[in-house]
Design an enzyme around this catalytic site. Structure first.
Site, PDB file in Angstrom:
ATOM      1  N   ASP A 168      61.492  44.840  26.166  1.00 40.82           N
ATOM      2  CA  ASP A 168      60.610  45.172  25.040  1.00 40.82           C
ATOM      3  C   ASP A 168      60.910  44.436  23.738  1.00 40.82           C
ATOM      4  O   ASP A 168      60.335  44.757  22.702  1.00 40.82           O
ATOM      5  CB  ASP A 168      60.644  46.681  24.784  1.00 40.82           C
ATOM      6  CG  ASP A 168      62.026  47.182  24.391  1.00 40.82           C
ATOM      7  OD1 ASP A 168      63.011  46.467  24.645  1.00 40.82           O
ATOM      8  OD2 ASP A 168      62.119  48.286  23.839  1.00 40.82           O
ATOM      9  N   GLU A 169      61.776  43.437  23.756  1.00 34.65           N
ATOM     10  CA  GLU A 169      62.022  42.696  22.520  1.00 34.65           C
ATOM     11  C   GLU A 169      62.477  41.275  22.819  1.00 34.65           C
ATOM     12  O   GLU A 169      63.053  40.998  23.873  1.00 34.65           O
ATOM     13  CB  GLU A 169      63.047  43.411  21.627  1.00 34.65           C
ATOM     14  CG  GLU A 169      64.406  43.589  22.239  1.00 34.65           C
ATOM     15  CD  GLU A 169      65.407  44.209  21.264  1.00 34.65           C
ATOM     16  OE1 GLU A 169      65.390  43.844  20.070  1.00 34.65           O
ATOM     17  OE2 GLU A 169      66.197  45.050  21.709  1.00 34.65           O
ATOM     18  N   ASP A 179      59.465  43.361  18.489  1.00 28.98           N
ATOM     19  CA  ASP A 179      60.005  44.577  19.100  1.00 28.98           C
ATOM     20  C   ASP A 179      58.834  45.511  19.408  1.00 28.98           C
ATOM     21  O   ASP A 179      58.121  45.946  18.499  1.00 28.98           O
ATOM     22  CB  ASP A 179      60.989  45.239  18.135  1.00 28.98           C
ATOM     23  CG  ASP A 179      61.815  46.330  18.799  1.00 28.98           C
ATOM     24  OD1 ASP A 179      61.718  46.479  20.029  1.00 28.98           O
ATOM     25  OD2 ASP A 179      62.552  47.032  18.085  1.00 28.98           O
TER      26      ASP A 179
END
Length: 370
Positions: A108-109, A14
């Site tokens: 983003d993860e 993350d």
């Protein structure tokens, strides 16, 4: 001779305050300052907040007005999604150096299954450390990681030592880890469900574990079985590199609230144009069109219509969206309008899996930090 239990090794990566961190990376003048991406002190909603802003209570999905009230020195910058996608692609390439089993959740993860990996490294924790180091050296951003036997525990663990940290939950630690966890930190337990669980005397994973399957199904319907399993560390979902898109949409937040359907018609046209581009790029069509309205008091309303055939043409989308717009009178002036298409033609039939009473296993490996 006792059978050796063998586990999967899953990493959840993350990125730390991704949008805000990209802005600070590209503009040194923003570094170390409270920053909000999206919105403004007059309009809109915060998409992301830097850690400097979070110290004041600024959070994503908060109105710009409220964010500025919490942090008078807050700086606002407009989002640059093309740039975020560019950075995300670089990070994805790093993931693929270690495994092809990468399941992105957003820009983003992502989940990584490194049970068998390209580096032949038996330690999931060391792989996570190496990936985070590489992201920082090659991209200039920090990331946090969670490592465990399944996606559920790994995702919770990645939030433990943020920012720029990681946490490993070894196989023999999973149940104790979950028992001590506040129920609101369980992935998949939202705000409304948390309040309901509190009312039922369920405040931690341990409390949840004391409830029978029948009790949970009675109070939480189909989700009861999910809650029964996760508090015992049972989550058999595999890391799927090609996640099926369930919905495609586009929306706009207006500089001034709009109080007439006539004004909203023009906005529908521009949003439908954008939605058509996204559908064409994904080569997808859908049957259900949903019109989303966010009013000046921040209340939400959705109106949907399902067709007997798939569509992706903007003209058809516009016609149905206008029909939904005039379905009933507006409750208030409108600050945001959105259109989305779901019930898509890319949905694959899913085979039902039997309930398993133990953690899904594949290979034995080393979780330990070295």
């Amino acid at each position: 001779m006792s059978e050796v239990v063998q586990y999967r090794k899953i990493i959840h990566i993350d990125m730390d305050a991704f949008y805000a961190s990209v802005e600070q990376l590209d503009n040194p003048d923003l570094r170390g300052k409270p920053l909000a991406v999206g919105g403004s002190e007059m309009r809109g909603v915060v998409s992301a907040a830097s850690y400097e802003a979070r110290k004041f209570g600024v959070r994503s999905a908060m109105s710009g007005v409220q964010a500025k009230r919490y942090c008078p020195e807050l700086l606002f910058v407009p989002p640059r999604f093309d740039r975020y996608k560019e950075i995300s692609s670089k990070i994805r390439k790093i993931f693929l150096e270690y495994t092809d089993l990468v399941e992105p959740l957003s820009l983003d993860e992502a989940y990584l299954d490194v049970t068998v990996n390209k580096m032949n490294n038996p330690s999931a924790s060391l792989i996570a450390q190496e990936i985070r180091r590489k992201i920082y050296e090659e991209v200039g951003l920090t990331a946090s990681a969670g490592i465990s036997v399944n996606k559920f525990v790994a995702k919770i663990a990645s939030d433990y030592n943020k920012p720029n940290g990681q946490k490993t939950v070894n196989p023999d630690e999973v149940e104790a880890f979950l028992e001590k966890l506040d129920i609101k930190k369980f992935y998949g337990v939202g705000k409304v469900t948390t309040e309901k669980m509190y009312q039922l005397g369920i405040f931690s994973g341990f409390d949840l574990k004391q409830k029978s399957l029948e009790f949970l199904e009675k109070h939480f319907s189909n989700s009861g079985n999910y809650y029964y399993q996760i508090c015992r560390g049972i989550h058999n979902s595999q890391v799927k590199p090609n996640r099926t898109i369930k919905s495609i949409g586009a929306e706009r937040t207006f500089f001034e609230n709009l109080s007439s359907e006539v004004f909203l018609e023009d906005k529908i046209i521009s949003i439908a144009n954008e939605l058509e581009k996204r559908l064409q790029k994904s080569k997808i069509a859908g049957k259900t069109i949903t019109l989303k309205l966010k009013y000046s008091d921040f209340s939400l309303q959705t109106r949907s219509k399902t067709l007997p055939y798939y569509i992706s043409d903007k003209n058809l989308i516009i016609d149905i969206a206008k029909e939904l717009l005039y379905q009933e009178r507006l409750k208030n002036s409108v600050r945001l309008l959105g259109l989305s298409l779901n019930n898509l033609n890319n949905q694959e039939k899913k085979t039902s899996e039997p309930i398993q009473k133990s953690i899904s296993v594949q290979l034995q490996f080393d979780f330990k930090e070295k």
